[in-house]
Design an enzyme around this catalytic site. Structure first.
Site, mmCIF file in Angstrom:
data_model
loop_
_atom_site.group_PDB
_atom_site.id
_atom_site.type_symbol
_atom_site.label_atom_id
_atom_site.label_comp_id
_atom_site.label_asym_id
_atom_site.label_seq_id
_atom_site.Cartn_x
_atom_site.Cartn_y
_atom_site.Cartn_z
ATOM 1 N N ASP A 8 0.873 -1.197 0.000
ATOM 2 C CA ASP A 8 0.000 0.000 0.000
ATOM 3 C C ASP A 8 0.903 1.239 0.000
ATOM 4 O O ASP A 8 2.126 1.131 0.146
ATOM 5 C CB ASP A 8 -0.911 -0.008 1.240
ATOM 6 C CG ASP A 8 -1.893 1.162 1.247
ATOM 7 O OD1 ASP A 8 -2.344 1.595 0.159
ATOM 8 O OD2 ASP A 8 -2.212 1.669 2.344
ATOM 9 N N SER A 9 0.274 2.401 -0.146
ATOM 10 C CA SER A 9 1.026 3.659 -0.052
ATOM 11 C C SER A 9 1.441 3.934 1.384
ATOM 12 O O SER A 9 2.409 4.639 1.644
ATOM 13 C CB SER A 9 0.148 4.807 -0.533
ATOM 14 O OG SER A 9 -1.016 4.873 0.286
ATOM 15 N N TYR A 40 -1.154 8.238 -2.474
ATOM 16 C CA TYR A 40 -1.337 7.766 -3.848
ATOM 17 C C TYR A 40 -2.567 8.391 -4.510
ATOM 18 O O TYR A 40 -2.613 8.499 -5.724
ATOM 19 C CB TYR A 40 -1.455 6.231 -3.868
ATOM 20 C CG TYR A 40 -0.133 5.519 -4.031
ATOM 21 C CD1 TYR A 40 1.081 6.186 -3.851
ATOM 22 C CD2 TYR A 40 -0.097 4.172 -4.386
ATOM 23 C CE1 TYR A 40 2.287 5.518 -4.006
ATOM 24 C CE2 TYR A 40 1.110 3.505 -4.556
ATOM 25 C CZ TYR A 40 2.294 4.171 -4.355
ATOM 26 O OH TYR A 40 3.482 3.513 -4.523
ATOM 27 N N CYS A 72 -4.468 -1.679 -1.885
ATOM 28 C CA CYS A 72 -4.661 -0.257 -2.148
ATOM 29 C C CYS A 72 -5.612 -0.134 -3.337
ATOM 30 O O CYS A 72 -5.285 -0.582 -4.434
ATOM 31 C CB CYS A 72 -3.306 0.375 -2.473
ATOM 32 S SG CYS A 72 -3.399 2.090 -3.009
ATOM 33 N N ASN A 73 -6.783 0.440 -3.086
ATOM 34 C CA ASN A 73 -7.773 0.593 -4.167
ATOM 35 C C ASN A 73 -7.245 1.533 -5.249
ATOM 36 O O ASN A 73 -7.464 1.305 -6.441
ATOM 37 C CB ASN A 73 -9.076 1.180 -3.624
ATOM 38 C CG ASN A 73 -9.776 0.248 -2.653
ATOM 39 O OD1 ASN A 73 -10.731 -0.414 -3.004
ATOM 40 N ND2 ASN A 73 -9.291 0.182 -1.422
ATOM 41 N N THR A 74 -6.564 2.582 -4.815
ATOM 42 C CA THR A 74 -6.058 3.586 -5.762
ATOM 43 C C THR A 74 -5.096 2.945 -6.749
ATOM 44 O O THR A 74 -5.127 3.253 -7.940
ATOM 45 C CB THR A 74 -5.354 4.716 -4.972
ATOM 46 O OG1 THR A 74 -6.208 5.134 -3.913
ATOM 47 C CG2 THR A 74 -5.020 5.891 -5.863
ATOM 48 N N GLU A 150 -3.728 7.597 8.961
ATOM 49 C CA GLU A 150 -2.277 7.533 9.172
ATOM 50 C C GLU A 150 -1.943 8.060 10.577
ATOM 51 O O GLU A 150 -1.171 7.443 11.319
ATOM 52 C CB GLU A 150 -1.538 8.391 8.126
ATOM 53 C CG GLU A 150 -1.524 7.815 6.719
ATOM 54 C CD GLU A 150 -0.484 6.717 6.507
ATOM 55 O OE1 GLU A 150 0.575 6.749 7.165
ATOM 56 O OE2 GLU A 150 -0.738 5.820 5.673
ATOM 57 N N CYS A 181 -11.208 2.580 0.227
ATOM 58 C CA CYS A 181 -9.797 2.893 0.472
ATOM 59 C C CYS A 181 -9.407 2.071 1.691
ATOM 60 O O CYS A 181 -10.142 2.060 2.696
ATOM 61 C CB CYS A 181 -9.608 4.380 0.759
ATOM 62 S SG CYS A 181 -7.969 4.795 1.380
ATOM 63 N N THR A 182 -8.287 1.380 1.605
ATOM 64 C CA THR A 182 -7.934 0.457 2.689
ATOM 65 C C THR A 182 -7.572 1.173 3.990
ATOM 66 O O THR A 182 -7.512 0.541 5.044
ATOM 67 C CB THR A 182 -6.765 -0.444 2.250
ATOM 68 O OG1 THR A 182 -5.687 0.383 1.806
ATOM 69 C CG2 THR A 182 -7.195 -1.379 1.131
ATOM 70 N N HIS A 183 -7.343 2.475 3.920
ATOM 71 C CA HIS A 183 -7.098 3.229 5.146
ATOM 72 C C HIS A 183 -8.364 3.338 6.017
ATOM 73 O O HIS A 183 -8.271 3.493 7.231
ATOM 74 C CB HIS A 183 -6.622 4.650 4.821
ATOM 75 C CG HIS A 183 -5.166 4.761 4.528
ATOM 76 N ND1 HIS A 183 -4.613 4.337 3.347
ATOM 77 C CD2 HIS A 183 -4.140 5.252 5.268
ATOM 78 C CE1 HIS A 183 -3.308 4.569 3.365
ATOM 79 N NE2 HIS A 183 -2.991 5.122 4.521
HETATM 80 N N1 DGL Z 1 -4.876 3.006 0.932
HETATM 81 C C1 DGL Z 1 -5.035 3.471 -0.379
HETATM 82 C C2 DGL Z 1 -6.300 3.037 -1.063
HETATM 83 O O1 DGL Z 1 -6.815 2.006 -0.743
HETATM 84 C C3 DGL Z 1 -4.445 4.779 -0.834
HETATM 85 C C4 DGL Z 1 -4.447 5.972 0.051
HETATM 86 C C5 DGL Z 1 -3.553 7.077 -0.515
HETATM 87 O O2 DGL Z 1 -2.331 6.935 -0.450
HETATM 88 O O3 DGL Z 1 -4.102 8.076 -1.032
HETATM 89 O O4 DGL Z 1 -6.786 3.659 -1.952
#
Ligand code: DGL
Length: 268
Positions: A8-9, A40, A72-74, A150, A181-183
């Site tokens: 992931d990012s 990301y 990471c979805n992005t 984060e 988004c996995t965050h």
């Molecule tokens: N965790 C990421 C996702 O699932 C990306 C978050 C990011 O870096 O903008 O999209």
């Protein structure tokens, strides 16, 4: 011993790691995050594809991994075709769980919470067309929410009022929310608090864990904890900020951060 690289990012992929690890504790995990180019969701497509391919293939080869998860979805919504061309092992991508949300929604009004890049992706709009026919899908793309997650893992509490303001357009409107988004599963409780209403919250974590188990041909009834190897975390830049994550990482049975060290690879 099977080895899985999770990428992931930032810390978002840890929400996916937790689900996979809970199902498959007998696997060794190599968690990598590209904090030098975080977030990301604000990155241009070419840089994102280049960096993801580079980091993931490097670690997959170094560890002779059996499987890779792009947590990471992005990244997944754009990088999977090129990455799959470069690797011979299975690559599991995490993309917004539109389909289960459409199935569970009573009012047929769904919210997709993701990064600015993910809500703009053609791939995301295809998912909506394919799986949410007859539903209204309202999207919020927010990098601020990513930053909040984060910070939470670095010990800073989430500002519920700020969160409520971001989610305001959905107040009383959607009955189901996709965490695209996995965050965001990391701040799920805070999202529920901020919304002050009953909603279904859907993320992809458990489905990804099952997919990984299936592809590795493992199930959680064959655990032999005696030969579990230490999991490891890599960051693209082991700054003091990244190192501040060690407390959270240790709690998740991930060993401390190692630097990927890319002098030749500038972030932006
Ligand atoms: N965790 C990421 C996702 O699932 C990306 C978050 C990011 O870096 O903008 O999209």
């Amino acid at each position: 011993m099977k080895k899985v690289v999770i990428f992931d990012s930032g810390v978002g992929g840890l929400s996916v790691y937790q689900e996979i690890h809970a199902l498959l504790p007998q696997v060794q995990y190599i968690y990598a995050f590209d904090n030098a180019a975080f977030p990301y969701g604000e990155l241009d497509d070419t840089t994102l594809i280049k960096r993801t391919n580079h980091i993931v293939t490097l670690l997959a080869n170094q560890y002779q991994a059996d499987l890779v998860v792009i947590a990471c979805n992005t990244a997944s919504t754009i990088v999977l075709p090129s990455l799959r061309q470069q690797l011979t092992i299975p690559v599991v991508g995490v993309v917004p769980a539109i389909k289960p949300a459409a199935l569970v929604s009573q009012t047929k009004s769904i919210g997709l919470l993701a990064t600015p890049a993910t809500v703009n992706r053609a791939y995301t709009h295809q998912l909506v067309q394919q799986f949410a026919n007859g539903c209204e899908v309202k999207m919020i793309g927010s990098t601020r929410l990513v930053e909040m997650a984060e910070q939470k893992l670095r010990g800073k509490p989430v500002d519920i009022e700020e969160l409520a303001e971001i989610l305001m357009p959905w107040q009383g409107i959607v009955d189901s929310i996709v965490l695209g988004c996995t965050h965001f599963p990391l701040i799920k409780q805070e999202i529920l608090l901020a919304l002050k209403q009953q909603v279904n919250i859907i993320d992809s974590g458990k489905a990804i864990a099952k997919r990984v188990a299936l592809l590795l041909e493992l199930s959680n009834d064959v655990i032999t904890t005696s030969n579990v190897m230490k999991n490891v975390t890599y960051s693209s830049a082991a700054t003091s900020d990244a190192v501040a994550l060690n407390k959270s990482l240790n709690k998740m049975q991930l060993d401390i951060i190692q630097d990927l060290n890319y002098p030749h690879f500038s972030a932006h």
